[in-house]
Design a protein around this motif. Structure first.
Motif, mmCIF file in Angstrom:
data_model
loop_
_atom_site.group_PDB
_atom_site.id
_atom_site.type_symbol
_atom_site.label_atom_id
_atom_site.label_comp_id
_atom_site.label_asym_id
_atom_site.label_seq_id
_atom_site.Cartn_x
_atom_site.Cartn_y
_atom_site.Cartn_z
ATOM 1 N N TRP A 10 -0.074 -2.894 11.613
ATOM 2 C CA TRP A 10 -1.156 -3.612 10.938
ATOM 3 C C TRP A 10 -0.686 -4.883 10.255
ATOM 4 N N LEU A 68 -0.079 5.102 1.092
ATOM 5 C CA LEU A 68 -1.195 5.245 2.038
ATOM 6 C C LEU A 68 -0.726 5.843 3.370
ATOM 7 N N SER A 69 0.412 5.368 3.883
ATOM 8 C CA SER A 69 0.955 5.988 5.113
ATOM 9 C C SER A 69 1.256 7.449 4.850
ATOM 10 N N LEU A 110 -8.975 -4.297 7.088
ATOM 11 C CA LEU A 110 -8.292 -4.641 8.332
ATOM 12 C C LEU A 110 -9.363 -4.803 9.398
ATOM 13 N N ALA A 142 -0.284 4.293 -7.135
ATOM 14 C CA ALA A 142 0.707 3.545 -6.351
ATOM 15 C C ALA A 142 0.029 2.670 -5.306
ATOM 16 N N ILE A 143 -0.950 3.238 -4.618
ATOM 17 C CA ILE A 143 -1.645 2.458 -3.572
ATOM 18 C C ILE A 143 -2.388 1.293 -4.207
ATOM 19 N N GLU A 187 -3.756 6.900 11.746
ATOM 20 C CA GLU A 187 -4.168 5.489 11.781
ATOM 21 C C GLU A 187 -5.571 5.319 11.186
ATOM 22 N N TYR A 242 -5.302 5.455 7.503
ATOM 23 C CA TYR A 242 -4.680 4.222 6.976
ATOM 24 C C TYR A 242 -5.705 3.078 6.909
ATOM 25 N N VAL A 243 -6.438 2.900 7.999
ATOM 26 C CA VAL A 243 -7.417 1.794 8.044
ATOM 27 C C VAL A 243 -8.523 2.019 7.002
ATOM 28 N N VAL A 298 -0.281 9.497 2.856
ATOM 29 C CA VAL A 298 -1.532 10.256 2.938
ATOM 30 C C VAL A 298 -1.931 10.444 4.406
ATOM 31 N N VAL A 323 -8.361 -3.914 0.972
ATOM 32 C CA VAL A 323 -7.561 -4.668 1.941
ATOM 33 C C VAL A 323 -8.153 -4.402 3.328
ATOM 34 N N THR A 374 0.022 -1.483 -5.378
ATOM 35 C CA THR A 374 0.704 -2.240 -4.316
ATOM 36 C C THR A 374 -0.268 -2.821 -3.287
ATOM 37 N N ALA A 375 -1.569 -2.664 -3.526
ATOM 38 C CA ALA A 375 -2.550 -3.263 -2.607
ATOM 39 C C ALA A 375 -2.648 -4.769 -2.839
ATOM 40 N N TYR A 388 -2.600 -7.570 14.850
ATOM 41 C CA TYR A 388 -2.239 -7.133 16.196
ATOM 42 C C TYR A 388 -2.983 -7.934 17.250
ATOM 43 N N LEU A 446 0.841 -1.207 0.000
ATOM 44 C CA LEU A 446 0.000 0.000 0.000
ATOM 45 C C LEU A 446 0.877 1.258 0.000
ATOM 46 N N PHE A 458 -9.251 0.373 -0.648
ATOM 47 C CA PHE A 458 -8.486 -0.276 -1.719
ATOM 48 C C PHE A 458 -8.581 -1.809 -1.643
ATOM 49 N N MET A 514 -9.400 -3.677 15.606
ATOM 50 C CA MET A 514 -7.968 -3.539 15.889
ATOM 51 C C MET A 514 -7.584 -2.090 16.163
ATOM 52 N N LEU A 515 -8.290 -1.155 15.505
ATOM 53 C CA LEU A 515 -7.952 0.262 15.661
ATOM 54 C C LEU A 515 -8.087 0.668 17.131
#
Lengths: 179, 278
Positions: B127, A80-81, A133, B20-21, A119, A122-123, A83, A131, B24-25, B195, A77, A129, A137-138
Motif C-alpha cells: 500500500w 494495524l497489520s 487508500l 498506537a494506530i 488486506e 488493513y484497508v 490486527v 488514511v 502513527t496514522a 500500487y 499505522l 483512522f 487497489m484492493l
C-alpha cells in the motif's frame, strides 16, 4: 527459574528470530522481485500456518505479536497489520479446528482466505483512522498477492509447522513439570 | 476471576493498539526509541541480505543480457554519439548562462551537496511506496530532504534513525510534489497513486491547461525539497473529463522505483557534518 520458564523464554526467542528473519527476507530480498507488481508478506503466511495448528485464539494472539514486530519496522499505522494478521490467523485457526490442517488444499485455502481478510482489515482500518487508500487497489493487489503467497506456502509452512511443534513440546514440558 | 483478568488485559491491549494506530496514522518525522533500535539493529543484516539479492539479480541480468549484447552495444554507441553532440551544445549554453548571470549580478550556480545511499529494504506491504536506505543522522541525513536518482526525482526523506533513513517515494499515495510542464511552463501537482507504482497522477493548477501526451514534467523548485528542473516523468494519458471542464492526466515516472539500488539525498551544505567517507 523453572525449566518451563526457560523453555517458554527460548520459544519466544526462536519465534522472534523467525519473524525478524522473515521480515528481513521480505524487505531486503523478495521486495526486489515483485510478481505482477506485488510484494509478498512472509510473516502473514507464517502466521496462518501457525494458526492452522494452534487454533483460532492462540493463533490470533501469536500473529498479533508477530504483526507488531512487522509494524514497528514499517513505522506507519503501527498495530494495524498486527490486527489484520490476528484476524487472518483467527479465520485460519477456525479452519484448522474444523477441517484437516495437514492437507495441502486446506493450507492453501487458509492462506488465500487469510490474505483476503488481512488486506481487507488493513484497508478498512486505514480508512477508519483517516488514511483512505484507493478502494480499487484492493481488487488489483489481491489476485497477485494471493498467487505469490500460494507460491511461497510450501517454503513457509514447514517453518510454521516446526514452530508449532516447538510450542507443543513446550506445553507438554510445562505439564510434566507441573505434574 | 481469571476470566475478568483476561477481559481487562484484552481491553488494555485494544486500547494500546488503537492509540498506537491513531498516533502513527499522522505523518511524523521522528521515530520512537523502540523503532530506532529495531531499525538500526537490523540495518547490517538488511544490508547483507540486500547485497546477496543484488548479486543474484546481477547474475541473472548478466546471463540474460549476453544474448542481446551485440544489438544493445550498437544502440548504446549511437546514443552516445547523439549525447556527445548534445553535450557540446549544453556546454555552450552553460558558458552563455554564466556570462548572463554575471551580467545580471546573480550568484553563480553551484551543484547541491548530495549524500549517496544504498537501498537496503523495500516496502513492507503493497500500500505504501517507502524505501529504507543505509544512511542516517550520523551521515547528515535529515527529514524533509529531497531524494534523486540518475533518472530524476525519487521522493523525500521522512523518518531518520542513526544508521537508516526512510524515503517516501513519489508513487506513495501520501506524496505530492510541485512540478511544471516543460513545454508550456504550466504549474502542476504530481501525486502518488500507490500500487503498482508505475504511474503518477497529474493535477493541473491553472484553468484550461494545455497538457498533451508526451509532455515532460520537471520539478518546479517552489518547495525546499528539489531545485527547479529535475525530471519527474512523461505524460502518457490525458483525460479531459465530462464537458472538458477538468483535466486529469497520468504520468509515467522516469525512475523505475522497483529497480532503485542507489539514491542521492540532496542536502544543503550547512546540514552536512564534516565527517569524511561519504
Amino acid at each position: 527459574m523453572t525449566g518451563a520458564y526457560r523453555k517458554s523464554a527460548s520459544w519466544w526467542a526462536v519465534m522472534g528470530g523467525i519473524v525478524v528473519g522473515l521480515v528481513v527476507i521480505d524487505t531486503a530480498l523478495l521486495g526486489r522481485w515483485p510478481l505482477f507488481g506485488v510484494r509478498p508478506d512472509l510473516v502473514l503466511v507464517f502466521a496462518v500456518g501457525l494458526a492452522l495448528r494452534r487454533g483460532p485464539w492462540e493463533g490470533a494472539a501469536l500473529s498479533l505479536a508477530a504483526g507488531l514486530v512487522h509494524d514497528l519496522l514499517g513505522g506507519h499505522l503501527i498495530g494495524l497489520s498486527a490486527v489484520g494478521y490476528g484476524a487472518a490467523a483467527w479465520v485460519a485457526g477456525l479452519a484448522g479446528e474444523r477441517l484437516y490442517p495437514e492437507r495441502w488444499m486446506i493450507g492453501m485455502g487458509a492462506v488465500a482466505a487469510g490474505t483476503l481478510v488481512s488486506e481487507a482489515v488493513y484497508v478498512a482500518g486505514a480508512h477508519a483512522f483517516g488514511v483512505p487508500l484507493p478502494g480499487g487497489m484492493l481488487g488489483m493487489v489481491l489476485p497477485g498477492l494471493i498467487g505469490y503467497h500460494l507460491l511461497l506456502t510450501p517454503i513457509v509452512f514447514p517453518i510454521s509447522r516446526w514452530a508449532a511443534g516447538l510450542l507443543s513440546a513446550r506445553d507438554s514440558g510445562e505439564v510434566a513439570i507441573q505434574g | 476471576m481469571r476470566g475478568w483478568a483476561v477481559a481487562v488485559l484484552a481491553g488494555l491491549l485494544v486500547l494500546a493498539l488503537v492509540s498506537a494506530i491513531f498516533t502513527t496514522a499522522k505523518p511524523r518525522d521522528a521515530v520512537s526509541w523502540v523503532e530506532a533500535a529495531l531499525r538500526d539493529g537490523l540495518a547490517p543484516l538488511l544490508y547483507a541480505v540486500n547485497r546477496a539479492g543484488r548479486a543474484i539479480t546481477g547474475l541473472w541480468t548478466a546471463a540474460s543480457g549476453v544474448w542481446d549484447a551485440h544489438r544493445e552495444n550498437e544502440r548504446l554507441r549511437a546514443e552516445l554519439a547523439a549525447l556527445r553532440e548534445e553535450n557540446y551544445l549544453l556546454q555552450e549554453f552553460r558558458r552563455e548562462n554564466e556570462v548572463l548571470r554575471a551580467a545580471l549580478q546573480l550568484p553563480p550556480w553551484a551543484p547541491p551537496a548530495v549524500i549517496h545511499a544504498e537501498v537496503v529494504a523495500r516496502p513492507l506491504n503493497n500500500w505504501w511506496g517507502v524505501l529504507t536506505v543505509n544512511k542516517g543522522s550520523v551521515d547528515g541525513v535529515a527529514p524533509q530532504m529531497g531524494v534523486v536518482a540518475p533518472g530524476g526525482a525519487v521522493g523525500h526523506v521522512r523518518a531518520v534513525t542513526r544508521r537508516t533513513a526512510e524515503i517516501v517515494l513519489l508513487i506513495d499515495p501520501r506524496s505530492a510534489v510541485g512540478g511544471i510542464v516543460q513545454r508550456t511552463g504550466e504549474p502542476v501537482l504530481v501525486e502518488g497513486l500507490g500500487y503498482p507504482g508505475t504511474h503518477l497522477r497529474l493535477r493541473p493548477l491553472v484553468a484550461a491547461p494545455d497538457i498533451q501526451v508526451g509532455d515532460v514534467v520537471v520539478t518546479s523548485g517552489m518547495s525546499q525539497l528539489f531545485r527547479k528542473g529535475i525530471p519527474i516523468g512523461q505524460v502518457d494519458e490525458v483525460d479531459e473529463g465530462p464537458y472538458g471542464l477538468s483535466v486529469d492526466a497520468t504520468l509515467r515516472p522516469f525512475v523505475d522505483f522497483a529497480k532503485l539500488e542507489v539514491v542521492s539525498i540532496v542536502a544543503r551544505y550547512a546540514e552536512l557534518p564534516e565527517a569524511d567517507g561519504r
